[in-house]
Design a protein around this motif. Structure first.
Motif, PDB file in Angstrom:
ATOM      1  N   ASN A  78       0.796  -1.227   0.000  1.00 40.69           N
ATOM      2  CA  ASN A  78       0.000   0.000   0.000  1.00 40.69           C
ATOM      3  C   ASN A  78       0.831   1.281   0.000  1.00 40.69           C
ATOM      4  O   ASN A  78       0.406   2.287  -0.555  1.00 40.69           O
ATOM      5  CB  ASN A  78      -0.935   0.028   1.211  1.00 40.69           C
ATOM      6  CG  ASN A  78      -1.955  -1.077   1.164  1.00 40.69           C
ATOM      7  OD1 ASN A  78      -2.597  -1.289   0.146  1.00 40.69           O
ATOM      8  ND2 ASN A  78      -2.100  -1.810   2.250  1.00 40.69           N
ATOM      9  N   PHE A  79       1.998   1.248   0.620  1.00 40.09           N
ATOM     10  CA  PHE A  79       2.765   2.478   0.819  1.00 40.09           C
ATOM     11  C   PHE A  79       4.083   2.522   0.053  1.00 40.09           C
ATOM     12  O   PHE A  79       4.777   3.521   0.055  1.00 40.09           O
ATOM     13  CB  PHE A  79       3.008   2.702   2.316  1.00 40.09           C
ATOM     14  CG  PHE A  79       1.747   2.716   3.116  1.00 40.09           C
ATOM     15  CD1 PHE A  79       0.828   3.747   2.979  1.00 40.09           C
ATOM     16  CD2 PHE A  79       1.447   1.676   3.982  1.00 40.09           C
ATOM     17  CE1 PHE A  79      -0.353   3.756   3.697  1.00 40.09           C
ATOM     18  CE2 PHE A  79       0.267   1.667   4.715  1.00 40.09           C
ATOM     19  CZ  PHE A  79      -0.637   2.714   4.565  1.00 40.09           C
ATOM     20  N   GLY A  80       4.457   1.437  -0.607  1.00 41.55           N
ATOM     21  CA  GLY A  80       5.678   1.422  -1.396  1.00 41.55           C
ATOM     22  C   GLY A  80       6.940   1.386  -0.553  1.00 41.55           C
ATOM     23  O   GLY A  80       6.922   0.991   0.609  1.00 41.55           O
ATOM     24  N   VAL A  81       8.032   1.824  -1.153  1.00 39.63           N
ATOM     25  CA  VAL A  81       9.335   1.841  -0.484  1.00 39.63           C
ATOM     26  C   VAL A  81       9.390   3.092   0.384  1.00 39.63           C
ATOM     27  O   VAL A  81       9.050   4.192  -0.062  1.00 39.63           O
ATOM     28  CB  VAL A  81      10.484   1.846  -1.523  1.00 39.63           C
ATOM     29  CG1 VAL A  81      11.837   1.921  -0.834  1.00 39.63           C
ATOM     30  CG2 VAL A  81      10.396   0.615  -2.416  1.00 39.63           C
ATOM     31  N   SER A  82       9.846   2.932   1.627  1.00 39.39           N
ATOM     32  CA  SER A  82       9.895   4.058   2.556  1.00 39.39           C
ATOM     33  C   SER A  82      10.889   5.123   2.109  1.00 39.39           C
ATOM     34  O   SER A  82      11.856   4.845   1.401  1.00 39.39           O
ATOM     35  CB  SER A  82      10.271   3.570   3.958  1.00 39.39           C
ATOM     36  OG  SER A  82      11.623   3.133   3.973  1.00 39.39           O
ATOM     37  N   GLU A  83      10.655   6.336   2.549  1.00 41.18           N
ATOM     38  CA  GLU A  83      11.542   7.463   2.238  1.00 41.18           C
ATOM     39  C   GLU A  83      12.955   7.202   2.748  1.00 41.18           C
ATOM     40  O   GLU A  83      13.936   7.533   2.078  1.00 41.18           O
ATOM     41  CB  GLU A  83      10.974   8.749   2.868  1.00 41.18           C
ATOM     42  CG  GLU A  83      11.563  10.023   2.316  1.00 41.18           C
ATOM     43  CD  GLU A  83      11.141  10.299   0.871  1.00 41.18           C
ATOM     44  OE1 GLU A  83      11.972  10.866   0.135  1.00 41.18           O
ATOM     45  OE2 GLU A  83      10.018   9.968   0.478  1.00 41.18           O
ATOM     46  N   ALA A  84      13.067   6.592   3.920  1.00 31.75           N
ATOM     47  CA  ALA A  84      14.389   6.295   4.490  1.00 31.75           C
ATOM     48  C   ALA A  84      15.188   5.368   3.581  1.00 31.75           C
ATOM     49  O   ALA A  84      16.394   5.555   3.385  1.00 31.75           O
ATOM     50  CB  ALA A  84      14.240   5.678   5.882  1.00 31.75           C
TER      51      ALA A  84
END
Length: 166
Positions: free
Chosen positions: A122-128
């Protein structure tokens, strides 16, 4: 005549690709990732997160490939990506961003092992994680939707990467 699993003449091969899955937790998707990892001969599948389903629903989709695919479960994806980067892997995320490059135009450096990072359904790869990447790639989409199932997108991407290694 259609060939069965035992009469195909595909050459078995392992590519220097590690697939890092950040919080992919849908059991059928995890099972399909095992099948995809097996089909494309990747060296390792790393499942990152606290709720990785390895039960009956996953096994039904994996068709026993979890028994032959080299895999590991690790809680923290950032630690995995950092370690791979320190070990000389090129870190490539599959994600749509303002600066991502289209897969069909991207040239992989096949003198260096690749860590392909995929993200949460749902949210993809995290910004970090994106901040640790050497490159971010995406699939060109031509319909109304701007994304597709994580396993389908991963399969298309692994096809292109392995094609470039041949």
């Amino acid at each position: 005549m259609q060939l069965d699993h035992y009469s195909t003449s595909f050459n078995k091969r392992t590519f220097p690709i590690t697939l890092v899955c950040e919080n992919v937790t849908n059991a059928p998707n995890v099972g399909s990732l095992f099948r995809t990892a097996d089909a494309f001969g990747i060296e390792k599948l790393v499942l990152c997160g606290e709720q990785i389903p390895l039960g009956r629903k996953m096994a039904k989709t994996s068709r026993s490939t979890e028994k032959s695919v080299n895999f590991e479960i690790i809680d923290n994806a950032i630690n995995v990506v950092t370690q791979l980067k320190d070990n000389g892997y090129q870190i490539v995320a599959l994600e749509i961003t303002k600066t991502s490059k289209a897969l069909h135009t991207y040239k992989f450096h096949n003198e260096q092992p690749i860590a392909l990072i995929i993200g949460d359904e749902n949210f993809g790869v995290s910004e970090a994680i994106l901040n640790l990447c050497d490159s971010i790639i995406h699939l060109e989409m031509f319909g109304q939707n701007s994304s597709m199932n994580v396993v389908q997108a991963t399969s298309i991407t692994l096809y292109e990467i392995t094609k470039q290694f041949l």
